[in-house]
Structures are given as structure tokens and as C-alpha cells.
Motif scaffolding. Structure first.
Motif, PDB file in Angstrom:
ATOM      1  N   GLU A  42      -2.463  -0.828 -10.747  1.00  0.00           N
ATOM      2  CA  GLU A  42      -3.531  -0.109 -11.273  1.00  0.00           C
ATOM      3  C   GLU A  42      -4.197  -0.913 -12.250  1.00  0.00           C
ATOM      4  O   GLU A  42      -5.341  -1.073 -12.351  1.00  0.00           O
ATOM      5  CB  GLU A  42      -3.078   1.158 -11.709  1.00  0.00           C
ATOM      6  N   GLU A  43      -3.364  -1.664 -12.954  1.00  0.00           N
ATOM      7  CA  GLU A  43      -3.915  -2.460 -14.145  1.00  0.00           C
ATOM      8  C   GLU A  43      -4.536  -3.856 -13.690  1.00  0.00           C
ATOM      9  O   GLU A  43      -5.223  -4.438 -14.321  1.00  0.00           O
ATOM     10  CB  GLU A  43      -2.728  -2.726 -15.300  1.00  0.00           C
ATOM     11  N   LEU A  44      -4.507  -4.064 -12.391  1.00  0.00           N
ATOM     12  CA  LEU A  44      -5.135  -5.272 -11.854  1.00  0.00           C
ATOM     13  C   LEU A  44      -6.213  -5.055 -11.269  1.00  0.00           C
ATOM     14  O   LEU A  44      -6.838  -5.700 -10.494  1.00  0.00           O
ATOM     15  CB  LEU A  44      -4.110  -5.889 -10.863  1.00  0.00           C
ATOM     16  N   CYS A  71      11.385 -11.199  -8.738  1.00  0.00           N
ATOM     17  CA  CYS A  71      11.009 -12.187  -8.068  1.00  0.00           C
ATOM     18  C   CYS A  71      11.845 -13.603  -8.531  1.00  0.00           C
ATOM     19  O   CYS A  71      12.032 -14.202  -7.529  1.00  0.00           O
ATOM     20  CB  CYS A  71       9.556 -12.260  -8.222  1.00  0.00           C
ATOM     21  N   ALA A  72      12.155 -13.408  -9.892  1.00  0.00           N
ATOM     22  CA  ALA A  72      13.030 -14.745 -10.198  1.00  0.00           C
ATOM     23  C   ALA A  72      14.505 -14.535  -9.397  1.00  0.00           C
ATOM     24  O   ALA A  72      14.951 -15.510  -9.126  1.00  0.00           O
ATOM     25  CB  ALA A  72      12.961 -14.823 -11.887  1.00  0.00           C
ATOM     26  N   SER A  73      14.740 -13.238  -9.669  1.00  0.00           N
ATOM     27  CA  SER A  73      16.081 -13.131  -8.985  1.00  0.00           C
ATOM     28  C   SER A  73      16.163 -13.390  -7.425  1.00  0.00           C
ATOM     29  O   SER A  73      17.329 -13.964  -6.844  1.00  0.00           O
ATOM     30  CB  SER A  73      16.732 -11.717  -9.063  1.00  0.00           C
ATOM     31  N   LEU A  74      15.184 -13.258  -6.632  1.00  0.00           N
ATOM     32  CA  LEU A  74      14.986 -13.543  -5.296  1.00  0.00           C
ATOM     33  C   LEU A  74      14.441 -14.929  -4.915  1.00  0.00           C
ATOM     34  O   LEU A  74      14.359 -15.443  -3.860  1.00  0.00           O
ATOM     35  CB  LEU A  74      13.981 -12.442  -4.564  1.00  0.00           C
ATOM     36  N   GLY A  75      14.423 -15.742  -5.975  1.00  0.00           N
ATOM     37  CA  GLY A  75      13.960 -17.123  -5.999  1.00  0.00           C
ATOM     38  C   GLY A  75      12.799 -17.371  -5.639  1.00  0.00           C
ATOM     39  O   GLY A  75      12.374 -18.594  -5.036  1.00  0.00           O
ATOM     40  N   CYS A  85       3.474 -12.194  -9.794  1.00  0.00           N
ATOM     41  CA  CYS A  85       4.712 -11.636  -9.554  1.00  0.00           C
ATOM     42  C   CYS A  85       4.345 -10.084  -8.837  1.00  0.00           C
ATOM     43  O   CYS A  85       4.994  -9.615  -7.990  1.00  0.00           O
ATOM     44  CB  CYS A  85       5.482 -11.600 -10.495  1.00  0.00           C
ATOM     45  N   GLN A  86       3.741  -9.303  -9.650  1.00  0.00           N
ATOM     46  CA  GLN A  86       3.486  -7.867  -9.436  1.00  0.00           C
ATOM     47  C   GLN A  86       2.976  -7.781  -8.092  1.00  0.00           C
ATOM     48  O   GLN A  86       3.189  -6.838  -7.288  1.00  0.00           O
ATOM     49  CB  GLN A  86       2.630  -7.251 -10.481  1.00  0.00           C
ATOM     50  N   LEU A  87       2.016  -8.525  -7.829  1.00  0.00           N
ATOM     51  CA  LEU A  87       1.268  -8.567  -6.380  1.00  0.00           C
ATOM     52  C   LEU A  87       2.341  -8.795  -5.231  1.00  0.00           C
ATOM     53  O   LEU A  87       2.333  -8.049  -4.407  1.00  0.00           O
ATOM     54  CB  LEU A  87       0.118  -9.314  -6.267  1.00  0.00           C
ATOM     55  N   VAL A  88       2.944  -9.902  -5.590  1.00  0.00           N
ATOM     56  CA  VAL A  88       4.277 -10.360  -4.555  1.00  0.00           C
ATOM     57  C   VAL A  88       5.061  -9.190  -4.463  1.00  0.00           C
ATOM     58  O   VAL A  88       5.590  -8.621  -3.249  1.00  0.00           O
ATOM     59  CB  VAL A  88       4.924 -11.532  -4.925  1.00  0.00           C
ATOM     60  N   ALA A  89       5.661  -8.760  -5.739  1.00  0.00           N
ATOM     61  CA  ALA A  89       6.537  -7.414  -5.382  1.00  0.00           C
ATOM     62  C   ALA A  89       5.994  -6.423  -4.590  1.00  0.00           C
ATOM     63  O   ALA A  89       6.754  -5.646  -3.841  1.00  0.00           O
ATOM     64  CB  ALA A  89       7.006  -7.022  -6.942  1.00  0.00           C
ATOM     65  N   ALA A  90       4.485  -6.064  -4.786  1.00  0.00           N
ATOM     66  CA  ALA A  90       4.144  -4.829  -4.104  1.00  0.00           C
ATOM     67  C   ALA A  90       4.024  -5.028  -2.832  1.00  0.00           C
ATOM     68  O   ALA A  90       4.367  -4.063  -1.770  1.00  0.00           O
ATOM     69  CB  ALA A  90       2.574  -4.684  -4.636  1.00  0.00           C
ATOM     70  N   ILE A  91       3.580  -6.404  -2.182  1.00  0.00           N
ATOM     71  CA  ILE A  91       3.677  -6.547  -0.583  1.00  0.00           C
ATOM     72  C   ILE A  91       4.962  -6.554  -0.051  1.00  0.00           C
ATOM     73  O   ILE A  91       5.309  -5.882   0.911  1.00  0.00           O
ATOM     74  CB  ILE A  91       2.806  -7.751  -0.154  1.00  0.00           C
TER      75      ILE A  91
END
Length: 410
Positions: A248-250, A304-308, A264-270
Motif C-alpha cells: 500500500e505504501e508504494l 530477501c537477504a537471507s534468500l540471497g 525488496c518489498q516488491l520482490v517479496a510480494a511476487i
């Protein structure tokens, strides 16, 4: 339905996953690795073993709602998980197996309302188990089953509603009620998903929307403001918002540069929408390691960092508010594609300014330029005159478009 998860909780809490390590404690309980290699959960004051498993034992406390498998539903009482290959084992805080039927095994984490997808060991078909009722509520007779969560806004909003999307043939889907397996909406559909908190059913190229609680038709409300978008981006950005792939904030100021945290928020969402798991659950599946930075505790960044998918900038920092460049965006897209098992499907583009692309980004820029959706849209292309412009900033609307296209790739 019992209220378990509230939409008003912050996004950071809604995506937090606690992975306990040896010696970690929760309400007086410890997880320890024994000399024989087994992991044991025990109450140290009573010295009572609650769970013992040869597989790594995780403590799951809270994962918020996401389309597909919403996650463990308690902030007060922990659940424990061990995973062996594709098989998941889940226990409640007293050490009782969540799935008590030996002929079934868990095929995912617990959703809002205490539902989970299970698989019949003998015939391999899927159904739904209710942790609250301690029994199957949707019989195991489907080739595939997904749990869809409808969201409601506001401090006094009711808990999310769950609908089961089930298919017998792998091609058409039927929406079912999770608590009794009865049909929620008559008919078989080409696709069932959620959009703007509503159930979206698609058939013959047309989509209809239904309020999951009232079981009535509804009109989706999108926060996408077309007047704030570039004309060439408006259609895809609005579709991404409708598909609940844009936080929502984007959903404003679309032409401003995108930050590292926002990407990162967008990548996490998809990633969550496409896999039906939160990014934190994928860390469990893929054996990722916990990450931390001194300048951010954003859950999507850490996941995202943990997943590389993304790295820090050095000295323990992430620089969450720094603007992302085009070559950084390309690198993150390709790494996310690897998590989603997406591969290049055409020849890469030889850009005229390839000598300006950083050495560490060259392979990613080449690969992302060779990714194309089924309808012909390139995931990420140049800026004109066959240039890539690797150091240029990347806007929010460009970031939304490219992550949405990656999401749509076959």
C-alpha cells in the motif's frame, strides 16, 4: 470463524518468522541438538522431552496472511516444525501432532483459522485439515489445493476469510468452504485468486469478484491512482495493484526513484504470491541463513537477504533508503527468478553501452534481457537507442512493472 490474525497488525509483524537455534527458549522451552544429531524440544525445569526429531526443529510463532498458505496463526502459543525433503511435520506447544491421522501428512503451514493443506499418503491427493476440529474438513480427493485469504481493512475489521481453491484435473478450479468442503461458488473456473481483498474467479477471459464473507458480488477497489503514473506504465501498474503485488505504501508517487528497501518489498510480494509461501517459509525450505543489518530491521529486506536475492553495502549496512540503479534491479530480478525457478527463454540483448555495466552485473543484465512473458513483454529492457543505462535510477513504476512481468512468466 475464530479471530486469529488481524489485518491491522504492521507489515513487519505480519511477515515475521522466528527460526529457533540451539539453546533458544520460548516460554521456558528450549530446542537443543543432542549428541546423536537429533533435535529435542524440552521443558528445562521438568526435564521433559516434548518433541524429538532427527530433522532440524524450527519454532514458528507468527506468519501473517499471504495468498496460498498463510502461515502459523498464533502470537501467543508457538508451533514447531521439522522438514525432511518435501515432507513437513508440525506440532503444537504441548508436542501433539497437528495432523493426528497417520494416513495424512502436512503439505504446508497452518493458515488463518487453523487450516492446512494435507496429502493422503496412499493416493497422493490433497485436502484440508482443521487444527481446531482435529479432522479433515475437505476430503483428500483433489489433484491440487490452495488456501486463499481475503483481507479486510480497519482497526475493527473482522479476521481474514479463507476459501479453498481445489482442482481435480489440474485445469479448472472450484472454490470451496474450508470448514465443511462445500462449494462456495457454483461452477468450475479457469483461475481463482484474490484481488483487493476479494475472491476473483476467471472464466472465458472474464473475471468476476465476490466478497468472501458475504458471498455476494462486489466491485474491487484499487488504490492505484492513474493520474500519478506515466501513461505507458498505467495499465500494468494498475494490474499489479489489483493482483495485490504492490504494498500500500508504494501505491503513490509512482515516478519517484525506487529505494533498495522498496524493491525488496516488491520482490517479496511476487515471491509470496507465486509460491503460496511467505519468503520466510522459503528460507526454511531452502535452508537460508538469518541476516541482519545495523540500519534496517524491515522483514522483507532481511528475508530477501537471507534468500540471497540482495546483499548489503558493507560494514553491516544495507542502505535501505538509497535509490536502486538499473543494474542493481536487474541483478535482484535474476536472483528472484532463480528462487522462482524462472529461466531466460530467448536470446539476450547486446546493449551498445555494455562496457558501462559493472562486472558483477553483466551476467544478470544479459539474462534479464532474455526473459519474456507469454504475451511478448520483456521483463526488463533498455532505455532506447539500444542502451541499458546501468547506473540510472529505477522508478517505482518501472520496478512494479518488471516485478509484475517476472511474476507472470511461465
Amino acid at each position: 470463524m475464530k479471530q486469529i490474525v488481524h489485518r491491522a497488525l504492521s507489515a513487519a509483524l505480519a511477515l515475521s518468522l522466528c527460526l529457533s537455534s540451539a539453546g533458544a527458549a520460548w516460554y521456558g522451552r528450549d530446542i537443543q541438538r543432542q549428541e546423536n544429531g537429533n533435535y529435542v524440544l524440552y521443558e528445562p525445569y521438568s526435564d521433559k522431552n516434548i518433541i524429538e526429531t532427527p530433522y532440524h526443529l524450527y519454532e514458528l510463532t507468527y506468519i501473517g496472511s499471504a495468498d496460498g498458505m498463510a502461515g502459523v496463526h498464533s502470537t501467543q502459543v508457538p508451533y514447531y516444525c521439522a522438514k525432511n525433503g518435501s515432507e513437513i511435520f508440525l506440532w503444537n506447544a504441548s508436542g501433539r501432532n497437528i495432523v493426528s491421522d497417520s494416513g495424512l501428512h502436512a503439505a504446508g503451514f497452518i493458515s488463518d483459522g487453523g487450516y492446512m493443506v494435507v496429502q493422503n499418503v496412499q493416493n497422493g491427493l490433497y485436502g484440508v485439515w482443521s487444527a481446531e476440529k482435529g479432522q479433515l474438513t475437505v476430503p483428500c480427493r483433489y489433484q491440487s489445493v490452495r488456501l486463499l485469504t481475503g483481507q479486510y481493512e480497519g482497526a475493527e475489521a473482522p479476521p481474514p476469510e479463507i476459501v479453498v481453491a481445489a482442482t481435480m484435473n489440474g485445469q479448472t478450479w472450484t472454490p470451496l468452504r474450508p470448514y465443511d468442503g462445500k462449494v462456495f461458488l457454483p461452477g468450475e473456473f479457469d483461475e481463482i485468486s484474490t484481488a483487493s481483498g476479494l475472491l476473483a474467479v476467471r472464466k472465458g477471459g472474464r473475471t468476476a469478484y465476490y466478497d468472501m464473507r458475504e458471498e455476494t458480488t462486489a466491485v474491487p477497489q484499487t488504490a492505484a491512482n492513474r493520474s500519478q503514473m506515466s501513461a505507458w506504465a498505467a495499465d500494468e501498474v494498475e494490474k499489479a495493484v489489483m493482483a495485490e503485488l504492490v504494498p500500500e505504501e508504494l501505491q503513490r508517487q509512482y515516478t519517484k526513484p525506487c529505494t533498495r528497501q522498496e524493491f525488496c518489498q516488491l520482490v517479496a510480494a511476487i515471491t509470496q504470491k507465486r509460491t503460496g509461501n511467505t519468503v520466510q517459509q522459503l528460507i526454511v525450505y531452502r535452508g537460508g541463513t538469518d541476516s541482519s543489518f545495523t540500519d534496517t530491521d524491515n522483514a522483507d529486506v532481511l528475508a530477501c537477504a537471507s534468500l540471497g536475492i540482495v546483499n548489503g553495502v558493507g560494514n553491516g549496512r544495507f542502505a535501505p533508503d538509497a535509490h536502486i540503479t538499473r543494474e542493481q534491479a536487474a541483478t535482484m530480478l535474476v536472483r528472484a527468478a532463480g528462487i522462482l525457478d524462472i529461466r531466460a527463454n530467448r536470446e539476450h540483448t547486446p546493449f551498445n553501452d555494455a562496457d558501462r555495466i559493472s562486472t558483477w552485473a553483466k551476467a544478470a543484465v544479459a539474462e534479464v534481457s532474455a526473459m519474456q512473458t507469454e504475451d511478448g513483454a520483456m521483463v526488463m529492457q533498455g532505455v532506447g537507442s539500444n542502451r541499458f543505462a546501468p547506473s540510472d535510477p529505477y522508478t517505482r513504476e518501472q520496478s512494479i512493472m518488471t516485478t509484475y512481468r517476472l511474476f507472470r512468466m511461465e
